[in-house]
Write a protein that holds these residues in place. Structure first.
Motif, short mmCIF file in Angstrom:
data_model
loop_
_atom_site.label_atom_id
_atom_site.label_comp_id
_atom_site.label_asym_id
_atom_site.label_seq_id
_atom_site.Cartn_x
_atom_site.Cartn_y
_atom_site.Cartn_z
N THR A 201 0.84 -1.19 0.00
CA THR A 201 0.00 0.00 0.00
C THR A 201 0.88 1.25 0.00
OG1 THR A 201 -0.11 0.27 2.41
CG2 THR A 201 -1.69 -1.25 1.40
N SER A 202 0.28 2.37 -0.30
CA SER A 202 1.03 3.63 -0.33
C SER A 202 1.44 4.07 1.07
CB SER A 202 0.17 4.73 -0.99
OG SER A 202 -1.05 4.90 -0.27
N LYS A 203 0.81 3.50 2.10
CA LYS A 203 1.13 3.87 3.48
C LYS A 203 2.34 3.12 4.03
CE LYS A 203 -3.64 5.08 4.69
NZ LYS A 203 -4.78 4.80 5.61
N ALA A 204 2.79 2.11 3.31
CA ALA A 204 3.92 1.31 3.79
C ALA A 204 5.20 2.14 3.80
CB ALA A 204 4.10 0.09 2.90
N ARG A 205 5.97 1.98 4.85
CA ARG A 205 7.26 2.67 4.95
C ARG A 205 8.34 1.86 4.24
NH1 ARG A 205 6.73 3.71 11.35
NH2 ARG A 205 5.38 1.88 11.06
N THR A 206 9.45 2.54 3.93
CA THR A 206 10.49 1.94 3.10
C THR A 206 11.69 1.52 3.93
OG1 THR A 206 9.82 3.32 1.24
CG2 THR A 206 11.97 2.25 1.09
N LEU A 207 12.10 0.26 3.74
CA LEU A 207 13.29 -0.30 4.38
C LEU A 207 14.31 -0.57 3.28
CD1 LEU A 207 14.70 -1.61 6.89
CD2 LEU A 207 13.57 -3.75 6.23
N LEU A 208 15.46 0.06 3.36
CA LEU A 208 16.50 -0.10 2.35
C LEU A 208 17.55 -1.09 2.83
CD1 LEU A 208 17.71 0.84 -0.39
CD2 LEU A 208 19.02 2.55 0.93
N ALA A 209 17.77 -2.14 2.05
CA ALA A 209 18.80 -3.13 2.37
C ALA A 209 20.16 -2.63 1.86
CB ALA A 209 18.45 -4.46 1.71
N VAL A 210 21.16 -2.71 2.75
CA VAL A 210 22.48 -2.16 2.43
C VAL A 210 23.56 -3.18 2.78
CG1 VAL A 210 24.12 -0.28 2.79
CG2 VAL A 210 21.65 0.17 2.94
N PRO A 211 24.26 -3.74 1.79
CA PRO A 211 25.41 -4.59 2.11
C PRO A 211 26.51 -3.77 2.80
CG PRO A 211 24.71 -4.84 -0.18
CD PRO A 211 24.00 -3.64 0.36
N ALA A 212 27.34 -4.43 3.56
CA ALA A 212 28.42 -3.73 4.27
C ALA A 212 29.33 -2.98 3.31
CB ALA A 212 29.22 -4.73 5.08
N GLU B 88 5.94 -1.12 14.50
CA GLU B 88 4.76 -1.81 13.98
C GLU B 88 4.27 -1.12 12.71
OE1 GLU B 88 1.68 -2.30 16.86
OE2 GLU B 88 3.09 -2.77 18.48
N GLY B 89 3.62 -1.89 11.86
CA GLY B 89 3.08 -1.36 10.62
C GLY B 89 3.66 -2.07 9.42
N ASP B 90 3.32 -1.57 8.23
CA ASP B 90 3.71 -2.21 6.98
C ASP B 90 4.97 -1.59 6.42
OD1 ASP B 90 1.39 -3.59 7.38
OD2 ASP B 90 0.26 -2.60 5.77
N TRP B 91 5.84 -2.45 5.88
CA TRP B 91 7.11 -2.01 5.31
C TRP B 91 7.31 -2.64 3.93
CZ3 TRP B 91 10.66 1.26 7.78
CH2 TRP B 91 10.31 1.62 9.09
N THR B 92 7.99 -1.88 3.06
CA THR B 92 8.43 -2.43 1.78
C THR B 92 9.95 -2.48 1.79
OG1 THR B 92 8.47 -0.24 0.73
CG2 THR B 92 6.45 -1.54 0.52
N LEU B 93 10.49 -3.48 1.10
CA LEU B 93 11.94 -3.68 1.07
C LEU B 93 12.47 -3.29 -0.29
CD1 LEU B 93 14.51 -4.82 2.46
CD2 LEU B 93 13.89 -7.05 1.49
N ALA C 82 6.31 -6.01 13.05
CA ALA C 82 6.18 -5.28 11.78
C ALA C 82 5.80 -6.27 10.68
CB ALA C 82 7.49 -4.58 11.46
N ARG C 83 5.22 -5.75 9.61
CA ARG C 83 4.79 -6.61 8.49
C ARG C 83 5.56 -6.21 7.24
NH1 ARG C 83 -1.59 -7.00 8.16
NH2 ARG C 83 -1.33 -4.95 7.16
N LEU C 84 5.80 -7.18 6.37
CA LEU C 84 6.58 -6.94 5.17
C LEU C 84 5.74 -7.19 3.93
CD1 LEU C 84 9.44 -6.30 4.02
CD2 LEU C 84 9.82 -8.79 3.97
N CYS C 85 5.61 -6.20 3.08
CA CYS C 85 4.91 -6.38 1.81
C CYS C 85 5.74 -7.29 0.91
CB CYS C 85 4.70 -5.02 1.13
SG CYS C 85 3.70 -3.87 2.11
N PRO C 86 5.08 -8.00 -0.02
CA PRO C 86 5.83 -8.91 -0.90
C PRO C 86 7.02 -8.22 -1.55
CG PRO C 86 3.49 -9.29 -1.15
CD PRO C 86 3.61 -8.09 -0.25
N VAL C 87 8.16 -8.91 -1.52
CA VAL C 87 9.41 -8.36 -2.05
C VAL C 87 9.49 -8.63 -3.55
CG1 VAL C 87 11.93 -8.52 -1.92
CG2 VAL C 87 10.54 -8.71 0.17
N GLU C 88 9.99 -7.66 -4.29
CA GLU C 88 10.12 -7.82 -5.73
C GLU C 88 10.99 -9.03 -6.05
OE1 GLU C 88 11.62 -5.30 -9.69
OE2 GLU C 88 11.60 -4.36 -7.70
N GLY C 89 10.48 -9.88 -6.95
CA GLY C 89 11.21 -11.07 -7.36
C GLY C 89 10.99 -12.28 -6.48
#
Length: 454
Positions: free
Chosen positions: A9-20, A83-88, A122-129
């Motif tokens: 959803t548009s309300k989901a917050r964004t989680l950015l994955a970062v390799p070291a 808590e809430g929805d997140w996108t990766l 927290a909840r995770l929206c389906p990840v691309e791929g």
């Protein structure tokens, strides 16, 4: 979808994955402000490290992936993020997107039967791929196995284990039946009956059938000792404390069965749970007793605390009678396996090279590591009984996991078979793998089954 994986959803917050390797120069869309906050909080991109960022940072949080090869970097995210929805988003490196979702969902697990959780995960929206449906079914199955193992024996006796199997059958259109109490003797399940006859809740062989009879027959067999006192060869207090988990084999079997049915794998599924409580009373079976198995083999009891192989022997015999293409059994069978490999690595035994290769590959793919052990012929004669066909332990206490597997092999009728001697318990917290019951070995088995029958 489970509630842990909501639709995006548009309300989901964004989680950015970062390799070291990228933490020193964070990629877009992280703004200068976000980079400054990350630097101030010493974000180094270590596996599982999470930093929350303020509005205007381009993303809402960062998660480190370390060398970007272990999906369980996401294992603590559900309980660390608000808590809430997140996108990766971001580069996952070598991490499979489906496994990232599985690790996130595994870490979201909460056992709330007796105590409320402090917060929702927290909840995770389906990840691309990712295969979101696969991630969902795996997470649901992990949670099922953990719930079953974590439930104390007072609420998870043989009757309750039958109820859980019946629920699973109803959910997926299977048929569940059981042979209970003294009826076990009428049906020649003498070893299951002997092990469980001293308990208040009667022993039973629980069966679940599902699928098209035209498909290859797959038998899944589980040790369902709902509590193990050791019987008359009683365990010390320290050894008895976690024995609610002695039905961990049954829990893993049902979790794997759930995967098979949910994915509609083209097999004729036959689940057999040998359920009993190894209790002590005036009619408990004794050291020196000789039991007659369903296979017709007589078994002398060296030690009543080696009871799991007895109930499995009868269940395996029943499985063989229906001529399965493959038999997999799961059991918290021996302390020797834990001494050899510890709690995180599951030994397995099979003479089938193709199956062994598939299991090893599956375990590596889904971070459910296995280790193949030998069915060493030199130890088999240790099981020959002086006044019976068999005895239920080997000689001298050496190679206890191997001799237990060799005992089980006597009941497999030469069919294609694999035995898993699992712990089914996490003794310490690890990302995505909290202390308590665990789905161990059976996730690797699922990957192998998809290769063999998918």
């Amino acid at each position: 979808m489970s509630t842990i994986f909501p639709k995006k959803t548009s309300k989901a917050r964004t989680l950015l994955a970062v390799p070291a390797s990228l933490c020193s120069s964070l990629p877009e869309p992280v703004t200068a402000q976000g980079k400054a906050v990350a630097a101030a909080n010493e974000f180094k991109g270590e596996a599982g490290q999470i930093i929350l960022l303020p509005v205007g940072s381009g993303v809402d949080a960062l998660i480190g992936l370390g060398n970007a090869s272990d999906a369980f970097a996401f294992g603590d995210a559900a309980k660390t993020l608000p808590e809430g929805d997140w996108t990766l988003s971001g580069d996952l490196g070598e991490i499979d997107p489906t496994m990232a979702m599985v690790a996130f969902g595994a870490g979201a697990y909460q056992f709330t039967r007796y105590k409320k959780a402090n917060r929702k995960p927290a909840r995770l929206c389906p990840v691309e791929g990712a295969d979101a449906a696969e991630a969902d079914r795996v997470v649901r199955s992990i949670w099922l196995a953990r719930d079953l193992v974590n439930t104390p024996a007072g609420d998870m006796d043989p009757a309750a284990l039958q109820e859980e199997t019946e629920k699973l059958a109803k959910e997926f259109g299977g048929i569940c039946t059981a042979v209970i109490g003294d009826d076990l003797l009428k049906e020649r399940y003498g070893m299951i009956h002997a092990v469980g006859r001293a308990a208040q809740s009667a022993p039973r062989l629980i069966e679940l059938e599902w699928g098209d009879p035209k498909h290859p027959r797959l038998a899944l067999v589980g040790k369902g000792i709902t509590f193990d006192s050791g019987g008359l060869d009683i365990k010390p207090a320290a050894g008895m404390r976690l024995m609610k988990k002695d039905m961990g084999g049954a829990a893993n079997t049902l979790a794997l069965a759930r995967l098979v049915m949910d994915a509609k794998l083209p097999v004729r599924l036959h689940v057999l749970i040998a359920a009993a409580e190894n209790a002590i009373s005036g009619n408990a079976f004794r050291p020196g007793d000789i039991l007659t198995s369903r296979a017709g083999l007589t078994v002398e009891i060296d030690n009543t605390d080696a009871e799991g192989r007895l109930v499995l022997g009868d269940a395996l015999t029943k499985a063989v009678e229906d001529e399965p293409d493959l038999i997999l059994d799961f059991a918290t069978l021996t302390g020797a396996a834990r001494i050899a490999l510890g709690p995180e690595l599951a030994p397995f035994y099979t003479d089938d090279e193709k199956l062994a290769d598939a299991l090893n590959a599956g375990g590596a793919m889904v971070a459910d590591p296995l280790w193949r052990m030998p069915l060493w012929e030199g130890y088999d004669k240790q099981l020959d009984g002086p006044i019976s066909d068999l005895k239920n332990t080997g000689d001298g206490g050496f190679a206890g996991s191997i001799t237990a597997a060799l005992f089980l092999r006597r009941f497999t009728g030469g069919r294609r078979w694999c035995h898993f001697d699992i712990f089914a318990w996490n003794p310490k917290d690890r990302p995505g793998r909290p202390v308590g019951g665990e789905m161990l070995g059976s996730r690797a088995a699922w990957e192998a089954l998809k290769t063999l029958y998918g």
